[in-house]
Structure formats: structure tokens, C-alpha cells
Design a protein around this motif. Structure first.
Motif, PDB file in Angstrom:
ATOM      1  N   ILE A   1      -6.294   5.098 -17.252  1.00  0.00           N
ATOM      2  CA  ILE A   1      -7.329   4.806 -16.263  1.00  0.00           C
ATOM      3  C   ILE A   1      -6.923   3.630 -15.400  1.00  0.00           C
ATOM      4  O   ILE A   1      -7.189   3.600 -14.198  1.00  0.00           O
ATOM      5  CB  ILE A   1      -8.675   4.590 -16.984  1.00  0.00           C
ATOM      6  N   ALA A   2      -6.220   2.689 -15.995  1.00  0.00           N
ATOM      7  CA  ALA A   2      -5.738   1.547 -15.214  1.00  0.00           C
ATOM      8  C   ALA A   2      -4.762   2.007 -14.149  1.00  0.00           C
ATOM      9  O   ALA A   2      -4.799   1.545 -13.003  1.00  0.00           O
ATOM     10  CB  ALA A   2      -5.080   0.529 -16.140  1.00  0.00           C
ATOM     11  N   ILE A   3      -3.899   2.949 -14.539  1.00  0.00           N
ATOM     12  CA  ILE A   3      -2.958   3.488 -13.542  1.00  0.00           C
ATOM     13  C   ILE A   3      -3.718   4.139 -12.393  1.00  0.00           C
ATOM     14  O   ILE A   3      -3.427   3.937 -11.206  1.00  0.00           O
ATOM     15  CB  ILE A   3      -2.003   4.498 -14.210  1.00  0.00           C
ATOM     16  N   LEU A   4      -4.727   4.901 -12.789  1.00  0.00           N
ATOM     17  CA  LEU A   4      -5.531   5.586 -11.772  1.00  0.00           C
ATOM     18  C   LEU A   4      -6.194   4.581 -10.837  1.00  0.00           C
ATOM     19  O   LEU A   4      -6.172   4.730  -9.600  1.00  0.00           O
ATOM     20  CB  LEU A   4      -6.590   6.430 -12.481  1.00  0.00           C
ATOM     21  N   VAL A   5      -6.768   3.546 -11.438  1.00  0.00           N
ATOM     22  CA  VAL A   5      -7.450   2.526 -10.633  1.00  0.00           C
ATOM     23  C   VAL A   5      -6.457   1.845  -9.692  1.00  0.00           C
ATOM     24  O   VAL A   5      -6.730   1.641  -8.503  1.00  0.00           O
ATOM     25  CB  VAL A   5      -8.138   1.498 -11.556  1.00  0.00           C
ATOM     26  N   GLY A   6      -5.292   1.536 -10.263  1.00  0.00           N
ATOM     27  CA  GLY A   6      -4.270   0.879  -9.439  1.00  0.00           C
ATOM     28  C   GLY A   6      -3.871   1.754  -8.264  1.00  0.00           C
ATOM     29  O   GLY A   6      -3.741   1.277  -7.123  1.00  0.00           O
ATOM     30  N   PHE A   7      -3.730   3.025  -8.536  1.00  0.00           N
ATOM     31  CA  PHE A   7      -3.371   3.981  -7.486  1.00  0.00           C
ATOM     32  C   PHE A   7      -4.415   3.987  -6.374  1.00  0.00           C
ATOM     33  O   PHE A   7      -4.107   3.899  -5.178  1.00  0.00           O
ATOM     34  CB  PHE A   7      -3.265   5.359  -8.132  1.00  0.00           C
ATOM     35  N   MET A   8      -5.667   4.036  -6.816  1.00  0.00           N
ATOM     36  CA  MET A   8      -6.755   4.064  -5.836  1.00  0.00           C
ATOM     37  C   MET A   8      -6.777   2.793  -5.006  1.00  0.00           C
ATOM     38  O   MET A   8      -6.952   2.827  -3.780  1.00  0.00           O
ATOM     39  CB  MET A   8      -8.098   4.249  -6.557  1.00  0.00           C
ATOM     40  N   ILE A   9      -6.582   1.687  -5.698  1.00  0.00           N
ATOM     41  CA  ILE A   9      -6.595   0.411  -4.971  1.00  0.00           C
ATOM     42  C   ILE A   9      -5.490   0.373  -3.930  1.00  0.00           C
ATOM     43  O   ILE A   9      -5.686  -0.036  -2.779  1.00  0.00           O
ATOM     44  CB  ILE A   9      -6.443  -0.769  -5.962  1.00  0.00           C
ATOM     45  N   ALA A  10      -4.315   0.850  -4.363  1.00  0.00           N
ATOM     46  CA  ALA A  10      -3.180   0.815  -3.438  1.00  0.00           C
ATOM     47  C   ALA A  10      -3.456   1.668  -2.214  1.00  0.00           C
ATOM     48  O   ALA A  10      -3.174   1.270  -1.070  1.00  0.00           O
ATOM     49  CB  ALA A  10      -1.931   1.307  -4.162  1.00  0.00           C
ATOM     50  N   ILE A  11      -4.012   2.850  -2.455  1.00  0.00           N
ATOM     51  CA  ILE A  11      -4.295   3.732  -1.319  1.00  0.00           C
ATOM     52  C   ILE A  11      -5.319   3.094  -0.392  1.00  0.00           C
ATOM     53  O   ILE A  11      -5.171   3.085   0.832  1.00  0.00           O
ATOM     54  CB  ILE A  11      -4.801   5.102  -1.828  1.00  0.00           C
ATOM     55  N   GLN A  12      -6.356   2.539  -1.011  1.00  0.00           N
ATOM     56  CA  GLN A  12      -7.400   1.908  -0.191  1.00  0.00           C
ATOM     57  C   GLN A  12      -6.807   0.766   0.620  1.00  0.00           C
ATOM     58  O   GLN A  12      -7.098   0.590   1.799  1.00  0.00           O
ATOM     59  CB  GLN A  12      -8.508   1.410  -1.124  1.00  0.00           C
ATOM     60  N   PHE A  13      -5.946   0.029  -0.039  1.00  0.00           N
ATOM     61  CA  PHE A  13      -5.312  -1.120   0.621  1.00  0.00           C
ATOM     62  C   PHE A  13      -4.490  -0.657   1.822  1.00  0.00           C
ATOM     63  O   PHE A  13      -4.569  -1.218   2.913  1.00  0.00           O
ATOM     64  CB  PHE A  13      -4.414  -1.820  -0.407  1.00  0.00           C
TER      65      PHE A  13
ATOM     66  N   THR B   1      -4.825   2.580 -20.410  1.00  0.00           N
ATOM     67  CA  THR B   1      -3.661   2.495 -19.533  1.00  0.00           C
ATOM     68  C   THR B   1      -3.717   3.571 -18.451  1.00  0.00           C
ATOM     69  O   THR B   1      -3.468   3.306 -17.270  1.00  0.00           O
ATOM     70  CB  THR B   1      -2.377   2.668 -20.349  1.00  0.00           C
TER      71      THR B   1
END
Lengths: 243, 120
Positions: free
Chosen positions: A13-25, A11
Motif C-alpha cells: 500500500i505504501a508503494i501504491l501511495v507513493g505512486f499516486m503521490i508521484a503522479i499527482q506531483f 509495503t
């Protein structure tokens, strides 16, 4: 395997990934805004911008004018300050004519003392003059001129071939007038009184010369030193120099 | 199993809410890091489904992959070679493989469940 633990790390790491995706987006997402203005609107906007530009230009110009005015003022004041300083230094060195309060001292031969057959004293010895000068300086005389010859720090009074010379100027005939300048009337009065009671009179009298000290005079004119001052051994201090 | 998905959603929402933007020239690094993170995430899910999940491997792999990808991109930029493409390729291929494996596992699970239901 501990399922809860697995879920927790997953969970996180998933939060971290989601955060990164959002920023990249968000980073990639560029503002999409279409310009839908027509020619007239564009012209109006252009006009506005031009007005702004001209305003800014005029502001710049006025600021530059102010700047140049300040600059010239500053330069002038600098020059003025330098001139003032120079004038001050010249005054101190004795290169300017001074008019101010002071006293005059007359040196004349004592007529009663003249003996028949004896030669008339018409020379003031340099030693006497030096003593007089020292005494005057002691009593806070600021500017001294002997027989119209200004004395400064480097003035030499000496006997050359029986003639007393002050910086090359020969004292020839008596009476001689010595002009002494001071700062104000009060000190002029003080100086006059001090000279009247000083021993200098007696010393002059032993050489058959009479010293007549005038009272304080509000305006006496002391001429400037008219030779050039030669500086042989002086050097300006180097800035920041140690020794 | 729903918790990681929730986490992903929470992360995305958080990221969108904070409105952080990174400079254009660094977006390359972030994109490759995202790719590496995706790869690790799907690798973890696959391992979980295959029951060979190891937390240490997973966590260390996550961070190590991200860092490796970012440093590869950095090296590429400084060498004038688009080295990040290598990372994109490697992670992309692994991503597809992992997703394929996950799909198969899920399919077999589904079919066995269906058979079980039909039998009973």
C-alpha cells in the motif's frame, strides 16, 4: 500477529501511495520556463511566424485552386457523359440523322404486268410493308426509312381510306425508296444478299410490284424521326423499388 | 518497520520514472485519493503502534476510503457543490489526529526507553 504479513501489505500500500503521490506531483508541476527574449528577438520570432503564416496561406490558396479546378473538371465530365448518353439514347430512339453503310431498296410497279384497262397499282399495302420491315429487322437492319420517313419502335403502318400511311405520312406515288442502315459494310453486304434472295421479292411481285435491292453502299443518309415520341404508359423505375 | 518506508520511496521513484500525467480535470480526484491514502496509511501505522492493527480493516479501509473520496468529489462536481472539501476536511482532521497519536506513542516509547537506560 504475523509481522511479516503486516509488513507486506503495508509495503504494497505504501508503494501504491507513493505512486499516486508521484503522479499527482507530476501533474501539478507545471513547466516553469521564463521568457527572457528581448524586443528584437521577439520581433524576429514574430517575423518568422508571419512568414510561416503567409506560406501556409499561399499553400491553402493553391490547394483551393486545385480543388476548384478538379471540381469544374468533374462537373464538365459529368455533363459530357450525360450529353453523350443523351446522344446515344436519341440515336437509338431514332431522333438523329444517321449516315453510314447500308442498302437501298426500290419498290416500283411492274410495267410488264400492266394490263390494258386495269387500274395501275400505285399503292403498297401496309401488310406487305410490315412483312418487309420485319424481314429487314430479322436480318439485323438498324435504321430504316421508308420514302424518307424514319421508322422507329412505335411507328404504325396502316391503311387509311385506301392510302397507306406511315405515322401519318402518306405513301403516294411509286416508286418508293427504302433506305436501310446497318453498322458496317460487312453486314450491309450480308443484308443486301439476304434481301436479294428473300421471299419478299416474290410477295411484292404477286401485287405487281418489283423490289430492287441495291448493293451495299458505304454512305447512305437516313433522316431523323421528325415527330415527337409520345409516351403514355411508361414510367421511370423508382430507385430501389421492389415491384 | 523500515519496509513500508522503503515501499513509499520505491513508489515515488517509480511514479516519477514513468512520467505519467493525468489530465488537469481529474487531478482533483487524484489529490483527494492521495489524501485518503495518506489518512489510511497513518491510521494503519497508528494502529500498528497501538497493537490493534487488523489487516482486513486496513486494506479494505484503504480502498474504500479512496473510492468514497473520489465518488464524493465526483458528486460534488456534478452537483456544483465543492463536496470534495468535505473529504479534504475529514481526512485532514483525521490525518492530524493520527499523526498526533503516533507522535505521543513514539514520545512515550522514547521516554520509557530513556528511563530504562538511566535506570540500568
Amino acid at each position: 500477529m504475523d509481522k511479516k504479513k503486516i509488513n507486506l501489505s503495508l509495503t504494497l500500500i505504501a508503494i501504491l501511495v507513493g505512486f499516486m503521490i508521484a503522479i499527482q506531483f507530476q501533474t501539478m508541476k507545471k513547466p516553469v520556463e521564463r521568457d527572457t527574449r528581448d524586443v528584437w528577438q521577439l520581433r524576429e520570432a514574430l517575423l518568422q511566424e508571419k512568414e510561416l503564416q503567409s506560406n501556409l496561406l499561399s499553400e491553402i490558396r493553391s490547394n483551393e485552386e486545385k480543388l476548384s479546378a478538379y471540381e469544374s473538371k468533374r462537373k464538365q465530365s459529368k455533363e459530357q457523359a450525360l450529353k453523350d448518353t443523351l446522344q446515344e439514347l436519341k440515336m437509338e430512339a431514332g431522333l438523329t440523322e444517321i449516315s453510314g453503310p447500308g442498302i437501298t431498296i426500290q419498290i416500283e410497279p411492274v410495267m410488264e404486268d400492266v394490263q390494258l384497262g386495269a387500274p395501275l397499282t400505285n399503292v403498297v399495302s401496309p401488310e406487305l410493308l410490315k412483312r418487309l420491315l420485319n424481314e429487314l429487322n430479322m436480318y439485323e437492319a438498324k435504321y430504316v426509312a421508308i420514302d424518307g420517313q424514319r421508322t422507329i419502335n412505335t411507328t404504325v403502318i396502316r391503311d387509311i381510306n385506301g392510302e397507306t400511311k406511315i405515322d401519318g405520312h402518306t405513301l403516294k406515288s411509286l416508286p418508293i425508296e427504302i433506305k436501310v442502315g446497318v453498322d458496317d459494310m460487312k453486314s450491309a453486304e450480308k443484308l443486301s444478299n439476304q434481301m436479294k434472295v428473300s421471299k419478299a421479292g416474290d410477295e411484292f411481285f404477286t401485287e405487281s410490284l418489283r423490289l430492287t435491292v441495291s448493293g451495299p453502299n458505304p454512305t447512305i443518309i437516313i433522316p431523323a424521326y421528325d415527330h415527337s415520341i409520345r409516351i403514355k404508359y411508361m414510367e421511370p423505375i423508382k430507385e430501389g423499388g421492389g415491384s | 518497520m523500515w519496509l513500508p518506508v522503503m515501499g513509499l520511496v520505491i513508489g515515488i521513484i517509480l511514479g516519477l520514472l514513468t512520467e505519467i500525467r493525468i489530465p488537469e480535470e481529474y487531478s482533483n480526484y487524484l489529490s483527494i485519493a492521495v489524501l485518503a491514502a495518506f489518512d489510511t496509511l497513518f491510521g494503519g501505522i497508528r494502529a500498528y503502534l497501538q497493537n490493534i492493527y487488523d489487516e482486513k480493516v486496513f486494506v479494505s479501509g484503504f480502498f474504500f476510503n479512496i473510492m468514497l473520496a473520489a465518488s464524493l468529489a465526483f458528486l460534488g462536481v456534478h452537483l456544483g457543490v465543492d463536496l470534495y472539501l468535505a473529504a479534504v476536511f475529514a481526512f485532514g482532521v483525521r490525518l492530524f489526529q493520527n499523526i498526533a497519536v503516533i507522535r505521543r506513542i513514539l514520545l512515550t516509547k522514547w521516554t520509557t526507553n530513556k528511563e530504562k537506560i538511566e535506570k540500568s
